[in-house]
Design a protein around this motif. Structure first.
Motif, PDB file in Angstrom:
ATOM      1  N   HIS A   1      -2.738   7.022   6.082  1.00  0.00           N
ATOM      2  CA  HIS A   1      -3.414   5.845   5.535  1.00  0.00           C
ATOM      3  C   HIS A   1      -2.911   4.560   6.186  1.00  0.00           C
ATOM      4  O   HIS A   1      -3.718   3.706   6.597  1.00  0.00           O
ATOM      5  CB  HIS A   1      -3.217   5.755   4.020  1.00  0.00           C
ATOM      6  CG  HIS A   1      -3.860   4.545   3.417  1.00  0.00           C
ATOM      7  ND1 HIS A   1      -5.179   4.523   3.042  1.00  0.00           N
ATOM      8  CD2 HIS A   1      -3.361   3.302   3.158  1.00  0.00           C
ATOM      9  CE1 HIS A   1      -5.482   3.316   2.575  1.00  0.00           C
ATOM     10  NE2 HIS A   1      -4.391   2.562   2.617  1.00  0.00           N
ATOM     11  N   ILE A   2      -1.602   4.407   6.264  1.00  0.00           N
ATOM     12  CA  ILE A   2      -1.045   3.182   6.839  1.00  0.00           C
ATOM     13  C   ILE A   2      -1.392   3.078   8.324  1.00  0.00           C
ATOM     14  O   ILE A   2      -1.754   1.997   8.813  1.00  0.00           O
ATOM     15  CB  ILE A   2       0.480   3.118   6.631  1.00  0.00           C
ATOM     16  CG1 ILE A   2       0.832   3.156   5.132  1.00  0.00           C
ATOM     17  CG2 ILE A   2       1.065   1.871   7.283  1.00  0.00           C
ATOM     18  CD1 ILE A   2       0.250   2.035   4.309  1.00  0.00           C
ATOM     19  N   SER A   3      -1.318   4.182   9.031  1.00  0.00           N
ATOM     20  CA  SER A   3      -1.651   4.171  10.466  1.00  0.00           C
ATOM     21  C   SER A   3      -3.108   3.793  10.679  1.00  0.00           C
ATOM     22  O   SER A   3      -3.425   2.970  11.558  1.00  0.00           O
ATOM     23  CB  SER A   3      -1.385   5.551  11.080  1.00  0.00           C
ATOM     24  OG  SER A   3      -0.018   5.881  11.026  1.00  0.00           O
ATOM     25  N   ALA A   4      -4.012   4.380   9.900  1.00  0.00           N
ATOM     26  CA  ALA A   4      -5.440   4.137  10.081  1.00  0.00           C
ATOM     27  C   ALA A   4      -5.851   2.740   9.624  1.00  0.00           C
ATOM     28  O   ALA A   4      -6.677   2.080  10.270  1.00  0.00           O
ATOM     29  CB  ALA A   4      -6.245   5.188   9.319  1.00  0.00           C
ATOM     30  N   THR A   5      -5.254   2.272   8.529  1.00  0.00           N
ATOM     31  CA  THR A   5      -5.673   0.996   7.952  1.00  0.00           C
ATOM     32  C   THR A   5      -5.039  -0.195   8.645  1.00  0.00           C
ATOM     33  O   THR A   5      -5.699  -1.217   8.882  1.00  0.00           O
ATOM     34  CB  THR A   5      -5.323   0.961   6.448  1.00  0.00           C
ATOM     35  OG1 THR A   5      -5.898   2.099   5.798  1.00  0.00           O
ATOM     36  CG2 THR A   5      -5.839  -0.311   5.798  1.00  0.00           C
TER      37      THR A   5
ATOM     38  N   GLY B   1       1.461   9.480  -6.163  1.00  0.00           N
ATOM     39  CA  GLY B   1       1.524  10.905  -5.881  1.00  0.00           C
ATOM     40  C   GLY B   1       1.085  11.324  -4.498  1.00  0.00           C
ATOM     41  O   GLY B   1       0.982  12.531  -4.225  1.00  0.00           O
ATOM     42  N   SER B   2       0.842  10.382  -3.598  1.00  0.00           N
ATOM     43  CA  SER B   2       0.467  10.754  -2.232  1.00  0.00           C
ATOM     44  C   SER B   2       1.640  11.399  -1.519  1.00  0.00           C
ATOM     45  O   SER B   2       2.808  11.065  -1.773  1.00  0.00           O
ATOM     46  CB  SER B   2       0.008   9.521  -1.454  1.00  0.00           C
ATOM     47  OG  SER B   2      -1.179   8.987  -1.999  1.00  0.00           O
TER      48      SER B   2
ATOM     49  N   SER C   1       0.832  -1.208   0.000  1.00  0.00           N
ATOM     50  CA  SER C   1       0.000   0.000   0.000  1.00  0.00           C
ATOM     51  C   SER C   1       0.861   1.249   0.000  1.00  0.00           C
ATOM     52  O   SER C   1       0.580   2.214  -0.735  1.00  0.00           O
ATOM     53  CB  SER C   1      -0.919   0.009   1.223  1.00  0.00           C
ATOM     54  OG  SER C   1      -1.842  -1.049   1.184  1.00  0.00           O
ATOM     55  N   ALA C   2       1.899   1.259   0.829  1.00  0.00           N
ATOM     56  CA  ALA C   2       2.772   2.431   0.901  1.00  0.00           C
ATOM     57  C   ALA C   2       3.451   2.685  -0.438  1.00  0.00           C
ATOM     58  O   ALA C   2       3.556   3.843  -0.886  1.00  0.00           O
ATOM     59  CB  ALA C   2       3.816   2.235   1.998  1.00  0.00           C
ATOM     60  N   ILE C   3       3.893   1.632  -1.094  1.00  0.00           N
ATOM     61  CA  ILE C   3       4.534   1.791  -2.410  1.00  0.00           C
ATOM     62  C   ILE C   3       3.526   2.319  -3.423  1.00  0.00           C
ATOM     63  O   ILE C   3       3.820   3.245  -4.190  1.00  0.00           O
ATOM     64  CB  ILE C   3       5.124   0.454  -2.896  1.00  0.00           C
ATOM     65  CG1 ILE C   3       6.196  -0.058  -1.928  1.00  0.00           C
ATOM     66  CG2 ILE C   3       5.699   0.598  -4.305  1.00  0.00           C
ATOM     67  CD1 ILE C   3       6.597  -1.501  -2.175  1.00  0.00           C
TER      68      ILE C   3
END
Length: 263
Positions: A152-156, A143-144, A135-137
């Motif tokens: 996003h990573i923290s919440a998901t 463009g995030s 997801s991070a990649i």
């Protein structure tokens, strides 16, 4: 995925001799690719060829049996373990980067990351680590911003990304789990200013250095628009002809290499 291979190779000499500084020669004389690179390329090969990833994992293991695999994976690859072995190890995350480049939606990336991971790493933490990395990649290449990726990573995935490398480094020790590797690798990217600094920060944490830097490098490559040519060239030169060929073909098909994109 050259960023992942670069992190693996540069970090290979520090896995058992950790350093807690960012000041070190980028490519030491003894640097080599490890199982992190081999299994990443195996996944890239599967996505290119349409061959089953499980089949290629075993095939690449037998082609490169001395690359430094974990004992349980080795038993699986040689047929002494039948089916997935419920692993939460960081091998799930270090090999997943090609998936984030081969699909055009986050939903597809998540689905493929899970499917490719549960072949061996069927524990929920193994799947979580692979999906978080992919997801991070994907977000980085789409463009995030850093903060959007962090949120996003923290919440998901419920990883604590509020820390910094300076906070982590003093007490961080060797940890082969996804839950003890993936958040730290992502934080090294979040604290970085360019591709090289991301790799240096990851290795400076200590721990499982090649895998940490492999994961960090895979995200940094996507965020910074590629790997600097002088670094990419050294990485490619340290691969076998086969590994280099698959890497370049994957980069050409999925990453824009040869069409104005950077490797």
């Amino acid at each position: 995925m050259i960023g992942a291979l670069t992190g693996d190779i540069i970090g290979s000499i520090y896995e058992w001799q950790n350093i807690k500084t960012t000041d070190f020669p980028l490519f030491g004389d003894a640097c080599r690719f490890t199982d992190d690179s081999v299994l990443t390329v195996a996944l890239a090969d599967a996505l290119l060829s349409g061959k089953g990833y499980e089949t290629l994992l075993r095939a690449y293991y037998h082609r490169y049996p001395d690359a430094g695999y974990g004992g349980t994976f080795r038993r699986w690859a040689t047929g002494h373990i039948d089916g997935a072995y419920n692993s939460w190890g960081n091998g799930a995350a270090m090999r997943i980067s090609p998936v984030a480049w081969a699909f055009d939606s986050l939903e597809e990336v998540l689905a493929c990351a899970e499917a490719c991971t549960v072949i061996t790493h069927s524990h929920p933490e193994g799947v979580k680590g692979a999906q978080a990395t992919a997801s991070a990649i994907f977000l980085a290449r789409s463009g995030s911003s850093r903060e959007e990726i962090r949120r996003h990573i923290s919440a998901t995935f419920r990883y604590d990304l509020s820390r910094t490398c300076e906070m982590i480094r003093p007490a961080y020790r060797f940890d082969v789990s996804c839950q003890g590797t993936v958040p730290e690798a992502i934080i090294a990217f979040l604290d970085s200013s360019d591709f090289e600094s991301a790799i240096r920060l990851a290795i400076s944490l200590g721990g499982d250095s090649d895998t940490l830097a492999c994961i960090t490098g895979s995200i940094a490559e996507a965020f910074y628009g590629g790997v600097p040519p002088e670094i990419a060239g050294k990485t490619l030169a340290l691969l076998t002809e086969e590994l280099r060929d698959v890497t370049l073909r994957f980069a050409t098909k999925f990453m824009g290499f040869g069409r104005g994109g950077q490797i």
